[in-house]
Scaffold this active site. Sequence first.
Site, mmCIF file in Angstrom:
data_model
loop_
_atom_site.group_PDB
_atom_site.id
_atom_site.type_symbol
_atom_site.label_atom_id
_atom_site.label_comp_id
_atom_site.label_asym_id
_atom_site.label_seq_id
_atom_site.Cartn_x
_atom_site.Cartn_y
_atom_site.Cartn_z
ATOM 1 N N HIS A 76 -26.773 -7.900 4.622
ATOM 2 C CA HIS A 76 -26.651 -9.368 4.557
ATOM 3 C C HIS A 76 -28.032 -9.924 4.172
ATOM 4 C CE1 HIS A 76 -25.074 -13.278 5.177
ATOM 5 N NE2 HIS A 76 -25.093 -13.358 6.496
ATOM 6 N N HIS A 90 -21.463 -8.692 -5.140
ATOM 7 C CA HIS A 90 -21.218 -9.614 -4.024
ATOM 8 C C HIS A 90 -19.780 -9.437 -3.532
ATOM 9 C CE1 HIS A 90 -20.747 -13.414 -1.809
ATOM 10 N NE2 HIS A 90 -22.062 -13.377 -1.683
ATOM 11 N N ASP A 113 -30.219 -12.669 -4.225
ATOM 12 C CA ASP A 113 -31.409 -11.889 -3.883
ATOM 13 C C ASP A 113 -32.087 -11.239 -5.091
ATOM 14 O OD1 ASP A 113 -30.822 -12.326 -1.145
ATOM 15 O OD2 ASP A 113 -29.385 -10.671 -1.196
HETATM 16 C C1 MLT Z 1 -24.658 -15.424 1.739
HETATM 17 O O1 MLT Z 1 -25.304 -16.302 1.160
HETATM 18 O O2 MLT Z 1 -24.337 -15.527 2.936
HETATM 19 C C2 MLT Z 1 -24.379 -14.150 1.007
HETATM 20 O O3 MLT Z 1 -24.208 -14.375 -0.352
HETATM 21 C C3 MLT Z 1 -23.285 -13.310 1.624
HETATM 22 C C4 MLT Z 1 -21.889 -13.886 1.663
HETATM 23 O O4 MLT Z 1 -21.596 -14.952 1.146
HETATM 24 O O5 MLT Z 1 -21.016 -13.180 2.220
#
Ligand code: MLT
Length: 389
Positions: free
Chosen positions: A227, A268, A323
């Site tokens: 995460h 993702h 990221d």
């Molecule tokens: C987020 O910003 O929390 C990440 O992209 C992970 C997600 O959306 O599951």
Amino acid sequence: MADEDEVLFQITRKHLDTGLRGFPVGTCGTSAVDPVQGVSYVGYPIAELYDVEPEAAVYLLFEKHLPSADELAAFKADLRARVGMPSSVVTALKSLPRDGHPMEWFISGLLYLGMTTKTGDYAEDARNLVARSTELVAAIFRIRNGWGEPIAPDPSLGLIEDFVRMLGIPGADPERVTAVLRSFYVLHMDHGGGNLSTFVGKAVASGHADLYASLAGAMAALYGPLHGRANQDALDFVRRVGTDDPDAVEAFVRKTLDEGGKIYGFGHAVLRAEDPRATVQYEVGRRTCPDDPLFRTALVLRERAVKVLSGIDKVSNPYPNVDAVSGTLLHAVGLTDSSTYTVLFGLSRVVGIAAQIIDERVRARGGKGVAIYRPKFIAANQPRRSLKG
Ligand code: MLT
């Protein structure tokens, strides 16, 4: 009026043990994640929002509309009137093990702030925390990095301008740091209701734990490398690539995959196109650090990693996520310790999680609040037994 009996999802045995992937479990009024368009906050695409004033984005998530000029001025004044954390928080931070991860420091700091300042009112605590968390994070950076004593807040400044001042990054240009951190802060605030840290924060709060304890739980979830901590690993990956020569970058990606390694910053769980939060950051990088070697590598990866990953059948999303480039921008403006990047993510995500906790605890179901989280797990490998023989 929504049809209460509408079937949204059929659960079969093959869905068990898949981390609730895609299961509808609640409603979310702060943001939505479209697989192709990416995230929007209260209906506004993130690409249109990233350079609004940070306080306006906070207001949007809390109040569900963008503030008028008067509302924004009043909100900023309210936040600035709340700055200032007890000096005992700094004493507590100074007692933490220096080799603890910065996220462990952040989680400890949140709990300490809760123990010393919580009111028990979710909305009130959320405003206090937004106003004070920049001071907490700046103190963590200064103490852990040995940059000197924490710097006190200046209530006359905006949230991020003051954060940059309190960080006092040695040798850094405050204008460039501000440009990068303003967009970073707005882009990371919220990502729908089901990302792990948000889900965990709301689950903890559903047992009526206070906001600080709920956010400490949420930040423990964000700390995981699958995460939030992925931004640390993504910068370390870009560093390992070590070149911006396109063919050499492509060869590095292929070799990494051949050896069973991961291409950090790509793919993702929900998105199926380039994450607009990445798209925005590539543009921020072109403006703030176009010649930075790591940023240039990230730009080449944007093209060559996608090319390689697109050729692999089982890869459902070969595109950059948030990221892929964020760490290179932070690095370029003087934040060179990648282990601190998830704390910056957390500083921002606290806003969206707090907004969603307020919605679930205070507004949902006509003010009754969402019930305590209690999903069902099907018993496995547990034939009925007895000690009586
Ligand atoms: C987020 O910003 O929390 C990440 O992209 C992970 C997600 O959306 O599951």
